[in-house]
Design an enzyme around this catalytic site. Structure first.
Site: not given
Length: 270
Positions: A198-199, A261
């Protein structure tokens, strides 16, 4: 979450990191928003910090009907707009010159044959058998792409070379679909070849949350329910939907942000 004032001096590292192995990075969805805004600027920053090897190349794969020269222009434009690269940038030229492009449909087996041929040629040119496949695509294509590259023998590791596959979230839309995706890709890849990322977790401030807490004697003793009234996590976006309408129509904005996120930020904080 990107306010540098929130970063404690205690977390600054003297370790510059290890130079990556020479490799070719194949980006599926090379013309998309994730590649343009995140991947290419990240590669530029690695190169600027001398963490990319000299024999490094980018091979883009996307449905767009563009030439290789046009793809290289897009690479340069991305680095100037999103990585803050200067107008006269030798590093940008280096990355752009080492960028190649194959037009292809994720579901068309013939396009993967073309990809394999181009990749074989680039391996000889750049003196490496290491390949990193980055799936910057809709999640619905993950299993299909991995199946296709597996059928072409592109995931096979031999002669000491590695083959790795990076999958961006989301991993399915619920538990059942996530399990199904894992079953599908594990038929082709070993677990050691799979990188699920997950960036958001790459943001410096996110990475610093745990160190900020545990490496500061001021905060650790009071970082608990006895002294903290509540926690607010604010994701303040300045970017609109823009070209991501197709993605949001499929994934949904709530599902895109909350389960990964924001809940990961919550888990790190708590």
């Amino acid at each position: 979450m990107d306010n540098p004032a929130l970063v404690s001096p205690a977390v600054v590292s003297e370790d510059p990191g290890r130079v990556a192995d020479r490799c070719i990075m194949v980006i599926f969805g090379a013309s998309g928003d994730l590649t343009t805004r995140k991947l290419l600027p990240a590669l530029y920053n690695l190169a600027r910090n001398k963490l990319l090897p000299d024999d490094f190349a980018i091979l883009g794969f996307a449905i767009d009907d563009i030439s290789e020269d046009e793809f290289r222009k897009r690479v340069r434009a991305s680095l100037h707009e999103y990585a803050g690269a200067p107008a006269d940038c030798a590093l940008c030229d280096r990355l752009a010159d080492a960028s190649y492009f194959v037009r292809g449909d994720f579901k068309n087996p013939a396009d993967y044959v073309t990809l394999k041929d181009r990749l074989t040629h680039l391996q000889e040119e750049h003196h490496t058998g290491n390949v990193l496949f980055y799936l910057a695509t809709l999640a619905q294509f993950f299993a299909e792409i991995i199946r296709q590259i597996g059928e072409q023998g592109l995931t096979k590791e031999d002669n000491g070379h590695w083959r790795r596959v990076v999958i961006e979230k989301p991993f399915g839309s619920d538990l059942d679909s996530a399990k199904a995706l894992n079953r599908d890709i594990l038929q082709i890849l070993n677990e050691t070849q799979i990188y699920r990322i997950d960036h958001y977790l790459g943001k410096e401030t996110v990475q610093n949350i745990l160190i900020f807490r545990f490496s500061n004697g001021i905060f650790e003793p009071v970082w608990n329910r006895r002294y903290i009234d509540h926690v607010q996590i604010t994701v303040s976006e300045t970017l609109g939907v823009e070209r991501r309408g197709g993605y949001y129509d499929h994934a949904g904005c709530l599902r895109d942000m909350i389960p990964n996120h924001i809940l990961q930020l919550l888990s790190l904080t708590a």
